[in-house]
Design an enzyme around this catalytic site. Sequence first.
Site, PDB file in Angstrom:
ATOM      1  N   SER A 196       0.992  -1.161   0.133  1.00  0.00           N
ATOM      2  CA  SER A 196      -0.149  -0.051   0.092  1.00  0.00           C
ATOM      3  C   SER A 196       1.038   1.205   0.066  1.00  0.00           C
ATOM      4  CB  SER A 196      -0.875  -0.066   1.226  1.00  0.00           C
ATOM      5  OG  SER A 196      -0.199   0.147   2.381  1.00  0.00           O
ATOM      6  N   ASP A 319      -7.977   4.713  -5.062  1.00  0.00           N
ATOM      7  CA  ASP A 319      -9.077   5.581  -4.953  1.00  0.00           C
ATOM      8  C   ASP A 319      -9.350   6.237  -6.556  1.00  0.00           C
ATOM      9  OD1 ASP A 319      -9.079   5.754  -2.310  1.00  0.00           O
ATOM     10  OD2 ASP A 319      -7.136   7.100  -2.066  1.00  0.00           O
ATOM     11  N   LYS A 346     -15.362   2.185   1.024  1.00  0.00           N
ATOM     12  CA  LYS A 346     -14.934   3.584   0.956  1.00  0.00           C
ATOM     13  C   LYS A 346     -15.914   4.382   1.305  1.00  0.00           C
ATOM     14  CE  LYS A 346     -10.730   2.424  -0.069  1.00  0.00           C
ATOM     15  NZ  LYS A 346      -9.692   2.575   0.922  1.00  0.00           N
TER      16      LYS A 346
HETATM   17  C1  S3P Z   1      -5.246   6.513   2.490  1.00  0.00           C
HETATM   18  C2  S3P Z   1      -5.254   4.840   2.032  1.00  0.00           C
HETATM   19  C3  S3P Z   1      -6.300   4.318   1.392  1.00  0.00           C
HETATM   20  C4  S3P Z   1      -7.113   5.215   0.671  1.00  0.00           C
HETATM   21  C5  S3P Z   1      -7.492   6.614   1.204  1.00  0.00           C
HETATM   22  C6  S3P Z   1      -6.074   7.309   1.993  1.00  0.00           C
HETATM   23  C7  S3P Z   1      -4.030   6.863   3.518  1.00  0.00           C
HETATM   24  O1  S3P Z   1      -7.190   3.655   2.165  1.00  0.00           O
HETATM   25  O2  S3P Z   1      -8.325   4.782   0.080  1.00  0.00           O
HETATM   26  O3  S3P Z   1      -8.278   7.456   0.367  1.00  0.00           O
HETATM   27  O4  S3P Z   1      -3.762   8.212   3.081  1.00  0.00           O
HETATM   28  O5  S3P Z   1      -3.513   6.057   3.996  1.00  0.00           O
HETATM   29  P1  S3P Z   1      -6.945   2.171   2.938  1.00  0.00           P
HETATM   30  O6  S3P Z   1      -5.686   2.308   3.404  1.00  0.00           O
HETATM   31  O7  S3P Z   1      -7.962   2.065   3.917  1.00  0.00           O
HETATM   32  O8  S3P Z   1      -6.827   1.317   1.790  1.00  0.00           O
END
Ligand code: S3P
Length: 439
Positions: A196, A319, A346
Amino acid sequence: MSSLLRVRRAQSPLKGRVRVPGDKSISHRAILFASLAEGVSEIEGFLDGADCNATCGVIRALGIEVEAPSPTRRIVHGRGLEGWRKPTQVLDCANSGTTLRLLLGPLAGRPFTAVLTGTPQLCSRPMGRVTVPLRELGAEITGAAESTRAPLTIRGGALSGLDHRSRVASAQVKSCLLLAGLFAPGGVRVTEPAASRDHTEILLASMGAPLVRAGLQVSISPPTSPLRPIQLEVPGDPSSAAFLLVAAAIVAGSHVRLERVGTNPTRSGLAAALRSMGADLVESSSLDLSGEPTADLVLRQAPLRGIRLAGAEIVRAIDELPVFAVAATQAEGETVIADAGELRVKETDRIATTISELRKLGAEIEERPDGMVIHGPTPLRGCDVESHGDHRLALALAVAGLVAEGETVIHGAEVTGDSFPGFAETLARLGGEIVEESS
Ligand code: S3P
């Protein structure tokens, strides 16, 4: 105040160069981490949107001074890891999942009680993915639905150590636990199923946190000296750039340049997907901003063909999938989005809401439990559509409006300010016929 966006089908190519607002994920982290540093941090290019301002609000409620000398500048007077004070009010995270989930990490290490809440939309999102491991680490957390939904009450204190294997590839989970690890004598190790976004790792390491990365694993332990304050220029948000890239990719003859956009590989899935579809998209003027790579993105419209997007590529574009679906409606053949079940939790169930609104415009889309199949190219017809309170959906629908016959009206468009304040003006500067009206 509620508003709507009116978008007309583009009669001429989109042309020109613009900047998109600062990165939302990095803006949140900059404020939050700076509040844990010892000394004064200065942040330029901050995203002045509702979500990031919610983070500023809760940090102030924790007793940290955050100055806002201009809409895109913040000065944070950090007081070190022990500097947060017991809040005298409920911490309102508004509609921001990042605020709520990341905040729980340091709160797990502080010996006082805090209550976190937000909009009904936020309170319906899953929090067990962070509350379960934080309780294992030693924090006391109670809340709705057996502590898996906000409002949540947390009392931090004596933490142990944690070796956590996350079921989902989520930067919010990873970041929350790494922040808790700053207070956990036994350290915290997080392993993800896929990579991620890594803004937390980049920023915390630059502040002197003892953080070690090994493939899909990150470990952290309490620092032996205070975290250093930061001087940061936030890159343009690739998730906001995505709307303009897709707009230029589907309006015939377009040629646009988006300046100083973040090109972190953990975020560049949409750009890669557009290239696989046939888009002519190149980077120039690369520049490193405090460890985050940036570049100007230059896109010339070219015919698109359908592709399959799945697995780790989904995480890199999570996103951007609503606007990717818009691109797919104009691509030759079938586009498949798979392994994207996370979209259902989301700001809205983005599989359901993207499909329902794009179908109103005439798109041919089949729903799958973990994604969708889009058939193209389909001529779209302008009509009234709904944001469902989801900023990324509202923005994606505005982009679709550029190729829809006649006029498209997006209701509930005030949410676009969560991530892309000034969207209508920016698109208009490229030649789009778009206006925002109060409703
Ligand atoms: C984000 C992580 C993502 C993303 C969100 C922002 C972040 O979510 O969808 O808009 O800033 O860490 P997830 O970690 O739940 O996938």
